[in-house]
Design an enzyme around this catalytic site. Structure first.
Site, PDB file in Angstrom:
ATOM      1  N   CYS A 271       0.792  -1.234   0.000  1.00 24.28           N
ATOM      2  CA  CYS A 271       0.000   0.000   0.000  1.00 24.28           C
ATOM      3  C   CYS A 271       0.822   1.281   0.000  1.00 24.28           C
ATOM      4  O   CYS A 271       0.696   2.087  -0.919  1.00 24.28           O
ATOM      5  CB  CYS A 271      -0.922   0.016   1.217  1.00 24.28           C
ATOM      6  SG  CYS A 271      -2.164  -1.276   1.134  1.00 24.28           S
TER       7      CYS A 271
HETATM    8  N1  LIG Z   1      -2.917  -6.006   2.083  1.00 25.10           N
HETATM    9  C1  LIG Z   1      -3.231  -4.893   2.723  1.00 25.10           C
HETATM   10  O1  LIG Z   1      -2.765  -4.669   3.834  1.00 25.10           O
HETATM   11  C2  LIG Z   1      -4.171  -3.874   2.115  1.00 25.10           C
HETATM   12  C3  LIG Z   1      -4.650  -2.854   2.948  1.00 25.10           C
HETATM   13  C4  LIG Z   1      -5.529  -1.911   2.447  1.00 25.10           C
HETATM   14  C5  LIG Z   1      -5.894  -1.972   1.106  1.00 25.10           C
HETATM   15  N2  LIG Z   1      -5.407  -2.961   0.294  1.00 25.10           N
HETATM   16  C6  LIG Z   1      -5.846  -2.958  -1.102  1.00 25.10           C
HETATM   17  O2  LIG Z   1      -6.758  -4.028  -1.323  1.00 25.10           O
HETATM   18  C7  LIG Z   1      -6.598  -4.565  -2.624  1.00 25.10           C
HETATM   19  C8  LIG Z   1      -6.310  -6.063  -2.527  1.00 25.10           C
HETATM   20  O3  LIG Z   1      -5.066  -6.241  -1.851  1.00 25.10           O
HETATM   21  P1  LIG Z   1      -4.642  -7.599  -1.177  1.00 25.10           P
HETATM   22  O4  LIG Z   1      -3.493  -7.284  -0.282  1.00 25.10           O
HETATM   23  O5  LIG Z   1      -5.806  -8.318  -0.620  1.00 25.10           O
HETATM   24  O6  LIG Z   1      -4.106  -8.411  -2.449  1.00 25.10           O
HETATM   25  P2  LIG Z   1      -3.737  -9.962  -2.526  1.00 25.10           P
HETATM   26  O7  LIG Z   1      -2.737 -10.093  -3.600  1.00 25.10           O
HETATM   27  O8  LIG Z   1      -3.443 -10.488  -1.154  1.00 25.10           O
HETATM   28  O9  LIG Z   1      -5.095 -10.642  -2.977  1.00 25.10           O
HETATM   29  C9  LIG Z   1      -5.710 -10.380  -4.170  1.00 25.10           C
HETATM   30  C10 LIG Z   1      -6.292 -11.684  -4.702  1.00 25.10           C
HETATM   31  O10 LIG Z   1      -7.016 -11.352  -5.883  1.00 25.10           O
HETATM   32  C11 LIG Z   1      -6.846 -12.406  -6.807  1.00 25.10           C
HETATM   33  N3  LIG Z   1      -7.202 -11.919  -8.135  1.00 25.10           N
HETATM   34  C12 LIG Z   1      -6.487 -11.167  -8.990  1.00 25.10           C
HETATM   35  N4  LIG Z   1      -7.198 -10.889 -10.097  1.00 25.10           N
HETATM   36  C13 LIG Z   1      -8.407 -11.478  -9.942  1.00 25.10           C
HETATM   37  C14 LIG Z   1      -9.563 -11.572 -10.734  1.00 25.10           C
HETATM   38  N5  LIG Z   1      -9.637 -10.962 -11.916  1.00 25.10           N
HETATM   39  N6  LIG Z   1     -10.595 -12.271 -10.276  1.00 25.10           N
HETATM   40  C15 LIG Z   1     -10.534 -12.904  -9.069  1.00 25.10           C
HETATM   41  N7  LIG Z   1      -9.464 -12.849  -8.255  1.00 25.10           N
HETATM   42  C16 LIG Z   1      -8.406 -12.155  -8.692  1.00 25.10           C
HETATM   43  C17 LIG Z   1      -5.428 -12.826  -6.622  1.00 25.10           C
HETATM   44  O11 LIG Z   1      -5.201 -14.135  -7.104  1.00 25.10           O
HETATM   45  C18 LIG Z   1      -5.270 -12.723  -5.096  1.00 25.10           C
HETATM   46  O12 LIG Z   1      -5.558 -13.929  -4.448  1.00 25.10           O
HETATM   47  C19 LIG Z   1      -5.494  -3.758  -3.279  1.00 25.10           C
HETATM   48  O13 LIG Z   1      -6.061  -2.717  -4.016  1.00 25.10           O
HETATM   49  C20 LIG Z   1      -4.743  -3.187  -2.096  1.00 25.10           C
HETATM   50  O14 LIG Z   1      -4.087  -1.982  -2.423  1.00 25.10           O
HETATM   51  C21 LIG Z   1      -4.558  -3.921   0.778  1.00 25.10           C
END
Ligand SMILES: NC(=O)c1ccc[n+]([C@@H]2O[C@H](COP(=O)([O-])OP(=O)(O)OC[C@H]3O[C@@H](n4cnc5c(N)ncnc54)[C@H](O)[C@@H]3O)[C@@H](O)[C@H]2O)c1
Length: 431
Positions: A271
């Site tokens: 992030c």
């Molecule tokens: N990890 C954090 O601490 C955090 C905190 C706040 C916001 N975010 C935001 O949340 C969002 C997700 O982050 P995350 O950390 O959960 O990511 P992540 O990589 O842990 O998980 C995302 C998942 O989405 C899947 N994916 C990708 N494309 C896809 C599709 N077309 N259809 C279905 N599944 C699909 C991936 O295989 C993966 O398992 C991002 O925008 C991130 O910036 C993350």
């Protein structure tokens, strides 16, 4: 709208979660806990197989809870999106990384929207949670849905609600972190606020999707800029021969108007280094130079080099060079108590050390192995022999699990980039 409202209120609304990662899986579990049937979707077949076996890969989600939800018929996971048609509300939690050019990569959002579009039905609510620049929901997602001939706010609902998950945070989770929601129309805001009210103690409705998108970017830009500021303070203090950690501690005694941030060997995680770049990119398309974001980015990006130059300084005092010296890195994860290595500054430090000819090993109790420039590296055991063998032990992530008094007893020289060895005796140099 009435049916969806009723279904949300009586806990029967079927929730679809697209993207079962750090954000999506805990959210899916939160809805399942409230009794909602939840259908999870992810394109990663390995992850889906593990979930179906009841195996969680997200440390904040215990496998026991996952199994309980599966057995109670409240959670299922699939790679195919067919099950979306049966959902009343769909929440999109897919990654939003940067391209090599530092431009936003919104392809995952677009792919998800395209998976939902043919299954969009009257009365459905879709919420985007992935962090992105202001305008994403209205300019990119809405047209994909409205091309189906349905109207947002009338036939279906669309909103943005930024995710605020903080992995490994034991005090704040989905239920007690206020949830900001902004819809395409006021009706969209209302129904999405109702939905999140099922899992969050406090919901904060805002005027529209752009406001909700921007609120998230303000939060993370605030962190990136303040970390940039304190990193500059660390560089200044080093030149002045002052201890930045003691100074932060002293300043933190002010009961108002100050909030401590801590320096380190660089910015990490999915992030903080990434999100401000989404805003910067958007503003450049409008001929506006976001100077704070850029300056913080430059300072934060210089920290791995600073860390390496401090290690070179330690070796120099001992009559040694980086070339040929043995460095034991403690911590590859981007922050304490997580297994996540995304954007971890430890990789930048590792790269610089190797480029200068150092022999590098690492220990991380949460990261048994990593892939570095195409080759696997394994975490070494933290033994007295391993500590003594290193010319410098470099603490880059302050996992609480590591026994620092033990490290201080056995290491010959320590570079502590996180103040993890505060108060301990030994040949310790702090960032
Ligand atoms: N990890 C954090 O601490 C955090 C905190 C706040 C916001 N975010 C935001 O949340 C969002 C997700 O982050 P995350 O950390 O959960 O990511 P992540 O990589 O842990 O998980 C995302 C998942 O989405 C899947 N994916 C990708 N494309 C896809 C599709 N077309 N259809 C279905 N599944 C699909 C991936 O295989 C993966 O398992 C991002 O925008 C991130 O910036 C993350």
């Amino acid at each position: 709208m009435k049916t969806l409202k009723n279904k949300i209120e009586n806990g029967t609304a079927r929730i679809g979660v697209i993207g079962l990662g750090y954000v999506g899986l805990p959210l899916a579990m939160a809805f399942a806990r409230r009794g909602h049937p939840v259908a999870g979707f992810d394109i990663d077949a390995r992850r889906v197989r593990r979930l179906c076996r009841g195996e969680s890969y997200i440390p904040d989600v215990p496998s026991s809870e996952l199994r309980e939800s599966i057995h109670a018929g409240r959670f299922s996971a699939a790679v195919r999106f067919d099950g979306l048609s049966a959902c009343d509300a769909v929440i999109i939690c897919v990654p939003t990384p940067l391209r090599k050019t530092k431009e936003p990569d919104v392809s995952f959002i677009l792919d998800s929207a395209k998976a939902v579009a043919p299954r969009l039905k009257r009365g459905m609510l879709v919420v985007l949670e992935s962090t992105s620049y202001p305008g994403t929901t209205r300019e990119l997602v809405l047209p994909i849905f409205e091309s189906r001939g349905l109207k947002a706010g009338k036939d279906f609902h669309l909103a943005f609600s930024p995710e605020r998950v903080d992995p490994a945070n034991k005090a704040y989770g989905v239920h007690n972190t206020p949830k900001v929601v902004g819809g395409i129309t006021p009706a969209c805001t209302k129904v999405s606020a109702l939905l999140y009210g099922r899992v969050a103690q406090k919901v904060v409705p805002v005027s529209n999707t752009e406001t909700a998108e921007m609120a998230k970017l303000l939060e993370n830009t605030f962190r990136a800029v303040n970390i940039g500021l304190v990193n500059e303070m660390a560089l200044i203090c080093h030149r002045l021969g002052l201890d930045v950690w003691e100074i932060i501690e002293a300043a933190s005694t002010k009961p108002f108007g100050f909030m401590p941030f801590y320096p380190g060997p660089g910015l990490g995680g999915h992030c903080i280094p990434v999100d401000p770049q989404y805003l910067a990119w958007k503003m450049r398309t409008m001929n506006f130079e976001p100077r704070f974001i850029d300056l913080a980015g430059v300072i934060n990006a210089s920290m791995p080099e600073h860390a390496v130059s401090r290690m070179a300084g330690i070796l120099n005092e001992d009559g040694k060079a980086l070339k040929g010296s043995r460095i034991l890195v403690l911590g590859m994860a981007y922050k304490p108590e997580v297994t996540d290595v995304r954007e971890s500054p430890s990789f930048d430090v590792l790269k610089l050390l190797l480029e200068r000819g150092a022999k590098v090993e690492y220990h991380d109790p949460y990261v048994p192995q990593v892939e570095f420039e195409g080759r696997p590296m394994r975490s070494v055991a933290l033994t007295p022999a391993a500590l003594r063998a290193a010319d410098v032990v470099a603490v880059l992530t302050a996992h609480r699990k590591v026994d620092y008094p033990f490290v201080a007893r056995h290491a010959r020289r320590i570079f502590d980039a996180r103040n993890a060895l505060k108060g301990l005796r030994g040949r310790i140099v702090r960032l």
